[in-house]
Design a protein around this motif. Structure first.
Motif, short mmCIF file in Angstrom:
data_model
loop_
_atom_site.label_atom_id
_atom_site.label_comp_id
_atom_site.label_asym_id
_atom_site.label_seq_id
_atom_site.Cartn_x
_atom_site.Cartn_y
_atom_site.Cartn_z
N LEU A 105 13.49 -3.68 5.98
CA LEU A 105 12.20 -3.49 5.31
C LEU A 105 12.21 -2.17 4.53
O LEU A 105 11.61 -2.07 3.45
CB LEU A 105 11.07 -3.51 6.35
N SER A 106 12.92 -1.14 5.07
CA SER A 106 12.97 0.14 4.36
C SER A 106 13.74 0.01 3.05
O SER A 106 13.42 0.69 2.07
CB SER A 106 13.59 1.22 5.25
N GLY A 107 14.74 -0.87 3.02
CA GLY A 107 15.45 -1.13 1.78
C GLY A 107 14.54 -1.78 0.75
O GLY A 107 14.57 -1.44 -0.45
N LEU A 108 13.70 -2.70 1.23
CA LEU A 108 12.76 -3.36 0.33
C LEU A 108 11.75 -2.35 -0.22
O LEU A 108 11.39 -2.39 -1.41
CB LEU A 108 12.02 -4.47 1.09
N PHE A 109 11.34 -1.42 0.65
CA PHE A 109 10.43 -0.36 0.22
C PHE A 109 11.04 0.42 -0.95
O PHE A 109 10.40 0.64 -1.98
CB PHE A 109 10.15 0.57 1.41
N LEU A 110 12.32 0.79 -0.82
CA LEU A 110 13.01 1.53 -1.89
C LEU A 110 13.14 0.66 -3.14
O LEU A 110 13.00 1.15 -4.27
CB LEU A 110 14.38 1.99 -1.41
N ALA A 111 13.40 -0.63 -2.96
CA ALA A 111 13.52 -1.53 -4.10
C ALA A 111 12.19 -1.61 -4.87
O ALA A 111 12.17 -1.58 -6.10
CB ALA A 111 13.94 -2.92 -3.64
N VAL A 132 0.85 -1.20 0.00
CA VAL A 132 0.00 0.00 0.00
C VAL A 132 0.88 1.25 0.00
O VAL A 132 0.69 2.18 -0.80
CB VAL A 132 -0.95 0.01 1.22
N LEU A 133 1.88 1.25 0.87
CA LEU A 133 2.77 2.41 0.97
C LEU A 133 3.51 2.65 -0.35
O LEU A 133 3.60 3.79 -0.84
CB LEU A 133 3.77 2.17 2.10
N VAL A 134 4.02 1.56 -0.93
CA VAL A 134 4.74 1.68 -2.21
C VAL A 134 3.80 2.26 -3.27
O VAL A 134 4.18 3.16 -4.03
CB VAL A 134 5.27 0.30 -2.67
N THR A 135 2.56 1.75 -3.30
CA THR A 135 1.60 2.22 -4.30
C THR A 135 1.34 3.72 -4.16
O THR A 135 1.40 4.47 -5.14
CB THR A 135 0.28 1.44 -4.17
N VAL A 136 1.09 4.17 -2.91
CA VAL A 136 0.77 5.58 -2.69
C VAL A 136 1.95 6.46 -3.07
O VAL A 136 1.82 7.43 -3.84
CB VAL A 136 0.35 5.81 -1.22
N VAL A 137 3.14 6.13 -2.57
CA VAL A 137 4.32 6.96 -2.85
C VAL A 137 4.64 6.96 -4.35
O VAL A 137 4.96 8.00 -4.93
CB VAL A 137 5.53 6.48 -2.02
N THR A 138 4.51 5.77 -4.98
CA THR A 138 4.76 5.70 -6.43
C THR A 138 3.80 6.60 -7.20
O THR A 138 4.21 7.31 -8.11
CB THR A 138 4.59 4.25 -6.92
N ALA A 178 12.48 -9.35 -3.42
CA ALA A 178 12.37 -9.63 -1.99
C ALA A 178 13.35 -10.74 -1.58
O ALA A 178 13.97 -10.68 -0.52
CB ALA A 178 10.94 -10.04 -1.66
N PHE A 179 13.51 -11.73 -2.46
CA PHE A 179 14.36 -12.86 -2.12
C PHE A 179 15.83 -12.44 -2.06
O PHE A 179 16.60 -12.93 -1.24
CB PHE A 179 14.16 -13.96 -3.17
N THR A 180 16.21 -11.50 -2.93
CA THR A 180 17.59 -11.00 -2.92
C THR A 180 17.87 -10.22 -1.64
O THR A 180 18.98 -10.26 -1.11
CB THR A 180 17.83 -10.09 -4.14
N LEU A 181 16.86 -9.52 -1.13
CA LEU A 181 17.09 -8.60 -0.02
C LEU A 181 16.59 -9.11 1.32
O LEU A 181 16.84 -8.49 2.35
CB LEU A 181 16.42 -7.25 -0.31
N SER A 182 15.86 -10.25 1.35
CA SER A 182 15.24 -10.61 2.62
C SER A 182 16.20 -11.39 3.51
O SER A 182 16.56 -12.52 3.20
CB SER A 182 13.97 -11.43 2.37
N GLN A 183 16.65 -10.75 4.55
CA GLN A 183 17.43 -11.46 5.55
C GLN A 183 16.73 -11.42 6.90
O GLN A 183 16.77 -12.36 7.66
CB GLN A 183 18.82 -10.83 5.66
N ASN A 184 16.05 -10.29 7.15
CA ASN A 184 15.47 -10.10 8.48
C ASN A 184 13.95 -10.18 8.51
O ASN A 184 13.33 -9.89 9.51
CB ASN A 184 15.92 -8.75 9.04
N PHE A 185 13.35 -10.55 7.41
CA PHE A 185 11.88 -10.56 7.36
C PHE A 185 11.47 -11.42 6.19
O PHE A 185 12.30 -11.74 5.35
CB PHE A 185 11.36 -9.15 7.15
#
Lengths: 266, 276
Positions: free
Chosen positions: B149-155, B73-79, B224-231
């Motif tokens: 998670l913030s990195g994933l948001f930027l991705a 949702v956040l990604v959609t709104v900001v995009t 997500a798979f490339t960046l997911s270590q903590n979630f």
């Protein structure tokens, strides 16, 4: 002319910031692929080409395999997708509309879901390169079908074909002289889109690959996860050098809106 | 008689053209999806909706569902906000290097998800551009967030912005500037003109582009798979349930849930963009 120049400043700053966000990492990745030792600065230890050599020796097979799978998928897409796109526009019945919706589905369903469905249904095919190739055919097929069907409709080929038939043209003549010249561009655009998508496909491939059937995106993932950032950069640069010309050609041919409309993509 | 015979022959011809593709799609797409659906309903030796209910009931699943939905949702709104600004900038404002800016923004439009993930590692990883900038300026790395998670948001922004901007450029080009000029000449402020004239005209495009951005974010796996270590977002959870925990029923339920969302959203995108 405009009073709100501050608004222009905000707009242009957003534009520059977003462009930098998108492009800077690409540039740094290309530069970093030549760095002998990448720490807080890129070239403190000088330049090297050894990472390219490393990628070529250890992942060269993924490049060859990706090209093979993509070519297989495109040939199969054209062989079964062009007749499909042609047939879908030969009737306006409700069933045909429904059929068209169904054949468009594979771009909307996430590749991960398609893959999970395939591995549990046809488990006996696991490990075969053909399984992976068929998976690619399924998810790229709509990219060929849609432009062909659209071209058929815009050129009103059904009417043209009927006209040719009433003038006594045989089916073969109609196909070669009326239909094909009008959908040639659409076939080319669709084939290029399918090629581009197949070369970059990860979500489905990651469920179906084996060490012997590893594609470029899977190799890229592996290098990002477990190897030096310089190697990942060199590999990424090679990947972009192969796929970017394809992407640019797709954009040039105007097919980019179809690629954009993929819901189950990244 | 001749007419009937001809239409029968045409029917067979159409069928012959359809058959190869339909056989492939039926055997390697539709039938596997049916099996996937059945597996998702299998609970021991009977059928039920347990695995779907678990998405809401089991804490680990619920957390993942919650993270994925609010992230999307956040990604959609900001995009949508950024892309609208970019589209207005690209269509309406005249400034040097406008075409260059447009090509730069649409350049990554078909990067695979894993490559998008790597771009975020380049920017925000251990030796990333921004952390290194921090070292140069303050002596300490800043914003090492590639694996957060913030990195994933930027991705997710990285892959959403180019596509959405292209859609918005198309609909900003169709706006009629004389309507806005009329509103301005009748005394409406720039803000009012935007809210009452521009925004309603753009809303179908915003809705369709938003639907697509949301669908893409919900189902993004490679990034997500490339960046997911903590979630773990839902597509990653689905993968780990299948390969590491051998919960194929639970994995299938997640796959079906994601599939229903993306298909509905992609369909909405098409209907809305054909209308708009």
């Amino acid at each position: 002319m405009r009073k709100n120049t501050w608004l222009d400043v905000v707009f242009i700053s957003v534009g520059v910031l977003v462009a930098a966000f998108l492009i800077v990492p690409v540039v740094i990745s290309i530069l970093g692929s030549f760095s002998a030792y990448w720490t807080t600065s890129l070239f403190s230890q000088g330049f090297t080409l050894k990472w390219y050599q490393y990628v070529w020796e250890n992942y060269g097979h993924t490049i060859r395999f990706s090209v093979m799978i993509a070519v297989f998928a495109v040939v199969a897409d054209v062989l079964i997708g062009v007749p499909l796109g042609y047939a879908l526009t030969r009737s306006n019945s409700r069933w045909m509309k429904l059929l068209e919706e169904i054949t468009a589905l594979p771009v909307a369903v996430p590749g991960t879901a398609v893959a999970l469905a395939l591995v549990q249904t046809h488990a006996f095919m696991r490990g075969s390169w053909l399984f992976l190739a068929i998976g690619h055919v399924v998810v790229t097929l709509p990219l060929v079908v849609r432009p062909v069907a659209a071209a058929m409709r815009t050129a009103q080929l059904r009417a043209l074909e009927e006209a040719a038939a009433s003038l006594g043209a045989s089916r073969i003549t109609r196909l070669l002289r009326v239909v094909f010249p009008n959908i040639r561009g659409a076939i080319l655009a669709g084939a290029l889109m399918a090629l581009t998508m197949s070369m970059g496909e990860f979500n489905l491939t990651f469920f179906l690959y084996t060490p012997l059937t590893m594609t470029m995106p899977v190799g890229l993932y592996e290098s990002y996860a477990s190897l030096r950032i310089e190697i990942g950069s060199a590999y990424t640069t090679i990947f972009l050098a192969i796929t970017l010309p394809l992407m640019l050609l797709v954009q040039y041919l105007g097919g980019e809106s179809t690629l954009r409309a993929r819901g189950g993509g990244v | 008689m001749d007419g009937i015979r001809r239409s029968v022959r045409e029917g067979w011809w159409t069928f012959a053209l359809l058959a190869p593709a339909l056989i492939v799609l039926a055997y390697f797409f539709l039938y596997p999806l049916v099996i996937l659906g059945l597996t998702s309903l299998r609970v021991g030796d009977h059928y039920g909706f347990t695995h779907y209910a678990n998405l809401l009931l089991k804490p680990q699943y619920r957390q993942s569902l919650f993270d994925t939905v609010w992230l999307s949702v956040l990604v959609t709104v900001v995009t949508l906000v950024l892309s609208t600004i970019l589209a207005i900038l690209l269509v309406r404002r005249d400034f040097p290097c406008r075409t260059l800016l447009q090509s730069l923004i649409t350049f990554p439009i078909s990067f695979p998800g894993v490559v998008v993930g790597f771009m975020i590692i380049i920017l925000f990883g251990k030796t990333g551009v921004i952390p290194n900038l921090g070292v140069a300026l303050t002596g300490r790395p800043i914003l090492q967030i590639a694996y957060e998670l913030s990195g994933l948001f930027l991705a997710y922004l990285y892959f959403s912005i180019p596509k959405t901007t292209m859609t918005m450029v198309g609909s900003v080009e169709k706006l009629n500037p004389s309507l806005e000029e009329a509103a301005r000449s009748l005394g409406a402020s720039q803000a009012t003109t935007f809210r009452r004239i521009v925004l309603p005209a753009l809303s179908p495009a915003l809705a369709s582009a938003g639907a697509l951005a949301f669908a893409t974010s919900m189902s993004a796996f490679g990034t997500a798979f490339t960046l997911s270590q903590n979630f773990s977002v839902l597509p990653v959870l689905m993968y780990t349930e299948y390969t590491l925990s051998f919960h194929i029923e639970a994995a299938s339920a997640i796959a079906i849930a994601l599939g229903v969302i993306t298909v509905a959203m992609t369909y909405a995108y098409r209907v809305l963009s054909e209308r708009g």
